[in-house]
Write a protein that holds these residues in place. Structure first.
Motif, mmCIF file in Angstrom:
data_model
loop_
_atom_site.group_PDB
_atom_site.id
_atom_site.type_symbol
_atom_site.label_atom_id
_atom_site.label_comp_id
_atom_site.label_asym_id
_atom_site.label_seq_id
_atom_site.Cartn_x
_atom_site.Cartn_y
_atom_site.Cartn_z
ATOM 1 N N THR A 87 0.735 -1.224 -0.164
ATOM 2 C CA THR A 87 0.092 -0.009 0.036
ATOM 3 C C THR A 87 1.050 1.396 -0.068
ATOM 4 N N GLY A 88 1.738 1.488 -0.698
ATOM 5 C CA GLY A 88 2.772 2.353 -0.927
ATOM 6 C C GLY A 88 4.188 1.726 -0.988
ATOM 7 N N ARG A 89 4.923 2.089 0.096
ATOM 8 C CA ARG A 89 6.278 1.356 0.190
ATOM 9 C C ARG A 89 5.915 -0.244 0.480
ATOM 10 N N SER A 90 7.059 -1.041 -0.136
ATOM 11 C CA SER A 90 6.974 -2.521 0.096
ATOM 12 C C SER A 90 7.177 -2.848 1.666
ATOM 13 N N PRO A 91 6.543 -3.629 2.065
ATOM 14 C CA PRO A 91 6.715 -4.194 3.486
ATOM 15 C C PRO A 91 7.957 -5.054 3.805
ATOM 16 N N CYS A 92 8.564 -5.338 2.258
ATOM 17 C CA CYS A 92 9.758 -6.150 2.213
ATOM 18 C C CYS A 92 11.057 -5.493 2.730
ATOM 19 N N ARG A 93 10.927 -4.235 2.845
ATOM 20 C CA ARG A 93 11.867 -3.287 3.293
ATOM 21 C C ARG A 93 12.269 -3.518 4.774
ATOM 22 N N TRP A 94 11.208 -3.955 5.564
ATOM 23 C CA TRP A 94 11.479 -4.224 6.938
ATOM 24 C C TRP A 94 11.502 -5.586 7.519
ATOM 25 N N CYS A 95 11.279 -6.543 6.293
ATOM 26 C CA CYS A 95 10.746 -7.837 6.722
ATOM 27 C C CYS A 95 12.266 -8.681 7.092
ATOM 28 N N ASP A 96 12.236 -9.495 8.020
ATOM 29 C CA ASP A 96 13.625 -9.955 8.358
ATOM 30 C C ASP A 96 13.572 -11.323 7.368
ATOM 31 N N TYR A 97 12.941 -11.995 6.917
ATOM 32 C CA TYR A 97 12.721 -13.218 6.398
ATOM 33 C C TYR A 97 12.668 -13.132 4.834
ATOM 34 N N GLY A 98 13.273 -12.029 4.124
ATOM 35 C CA GLY A 98 13.321 -11.881 2.600
ATOM 36 C C GLY A 98 14.310 -13.192 2.046
ATOM 37 N N PHE A 99 15.431 -13.317 2.974
ATOM 38 C CA PHE A 99 16.215 -14.380 2.429
ATOM 39 C C PHE A 99 15.780 -15.618 2.327
ATOM 40 N N ILE A 100 14.749 -15.986 2.896
ATOM 41 C CA ILE A 100 13.868 -17.346 2.905
ATOM 42 C C ILE A 100 12.611 -17.357 1.690
ATOM 43 N N CYS A 101 12.028 -16.091 1.428
ATOM 44 C CA CYS A 101 10.816 -16.272 0.517
ATOM 45 C C CYS A 101 11.643 -15.763 -0.915
ATOM 46 N N CYS A 102 12.357 -15.052 -0.827
ATOM 47 C CA CYS A 102 13.133 -14.720 -2.111
ATOM 48 C C CYS A 102 12.233 -13.974 -2.915
ATOM 49 N N HIS A 103 11.376 -13.170 -2.282
ATOM 50 C CA HIS A 103 10.179 -12.256 -3.142
ATOM 51 C C HIS A 103 11.181 -11.010 -3.775
ATOM 52 N N GLU A 104 10.456 -11.071 -5.075
ATOM 53 C CA GLU A 104 11.023 -10.088 -5.923
ATOM 54 C C GLU A 104 10.196 -9.062 -6.097
ATOM 55 N N ASP A 105 10.825 -7.505 -5.742
ATOM 56 C CA ASP A 105 9.796 -6.525 -5.899
ATOM 57 C C ASP A 105 9.052 -6.383 -7.043
ATOM 58 N N GLY A 106 7.579 -6.233 -7.068
ATOM 59 C CA GLY A 106 6.613 -5.975 -8.137
ATOM 60 C C GLY A 106 6.139 -7.526 -8.580
ATOM 61 N N VAL A 107 6.665 -8.396 -8.162
ATOM 62 C CA VAL A 107 6.283 -9.919 -8.636
ATOM 63 C C VAL A 107 5.406 -10.466 -7.447
ATOM 64 N N GLY A 108 4.151 -10.854 -7.972
ATOM 65 C CA GLY A 108 3.179 -11.412 -6.889
ATOM 66 C C GLY A 108 2.791 -10.433 -5.597
ATOM 67 N N GLU A 109 2.826 -9.299 -6.068
ATOM 68 C CA GLU A 109 2.283 -8.437 -4.844
ATOM 69 C C GLU A 109 0.797 -8.272 -4.880
ATOM 70 N N ARG A 110 0.331 -7.838 -3.750
ATOM 71 C CA ARG A 110 -1.317 -7.807 -3.647
ATOM 72 C C ARG A 110 -1.545 -6.229 -3.364
ATOM 73 N N ALA A 111 -2.571 -5.624 -3.954
ATOM 74 C CA ALA A 111 -2.820 -4.300 -3.513
ATOM 75 C C ALA A 111 -4.147 -4.521 -2.516
ATOM 76 N N LEU A 112 -4.339 -3.311 -2.023
ATOM 77 C CA LEU A 112 -5.698 -3.426 -0.739
ATOM 78 C C LEU A 112 -6.856 -3.429 -1.681
ATOM 79 N N ASP A 113 -7.690 -4.366 -1.671
ATOM 80 C CA ASP A 113 -8.977 -4.450 -2.776
ATOM 81 C C ASP A 113 -10.065 -4.679 -1.614
ATOM 82 N N ALA A 114 -10.570 -3.828 -0.871
ATOM 83 C CA ALA A 114 -11.507 -4.078 0.094
ATOM 84 C C ALA A 114 -12.569 -3.036 -0.099
#
Length: 133
Positions: A87-114
């Motif tokens: 919802t703006g900045r990626s939460p991955c910036r603060w996540c300590d588990y990025g080395f486990i999930c190997c998430h790439e910015d812009g791939v598989g991200e969800r937007a708030l849809d409520a």
């Protein structure tokens, strides 16, 4: 003691829309202990979204039960993809588990849809208003 009396905290949340609940929480109608204020001895009509009747609370409970059930089913089936809610900045910036999930910015991200008011009863378009002749 004086400091505690002068500190005002703005409450937020949802309260069951029943007079006995209001009286138990804030008998003097000060608005200090409820997430809404009073006008003329009645809860403010401008803060109706801070109160919920029994039906709305039941809809919230059903939604949460369904959400937790689906999460459990997904985890049990091994579906634990890294799909952060952005919802703006990626939460991955603060996540300590990025080395486990190997998430790439812009791939598989969800937007708030409520919806704006997800727990209000849905309006039935088939229902027609009865008009007086």
């Amino acid at each position: 003691d004086k400091a505690a009396q002068t500190m005002d905290y703005k409450l937020d949340g949802l309260v069951r829309d029943e007079r006995k609940v209001f009286d138990a929480m804030d008998a003097e109608e000060t608005g200090r202990y409820l997430p809404f204020s009073f006008r003329g001895g009645e809860p403010s009509p401008y803060q109706k979204d801070k109160r919920a009747d029994k039906a709305k609370l039941s809809r919230i409970q059903l939604h949460l039960d369904d959400l937790v059930t689906r999460m459990g089913e997904q985890l049990y089936s091994g579906c634990i993809a890294a799909e952060p809610l952005v919802t703006g900045r990626s939460p991955c910036r603060w996540c300590d588990y990025g080395f486990i999930c190997c998430h790439e910015d812009g791939v598989g991200e969800r937007a708030l849809d409520a919806p704006a008011k997800p727990f209000e009863p849905s309006e039935d378009p088939d229902k027609k208003e009865e008009k007086d002749p």
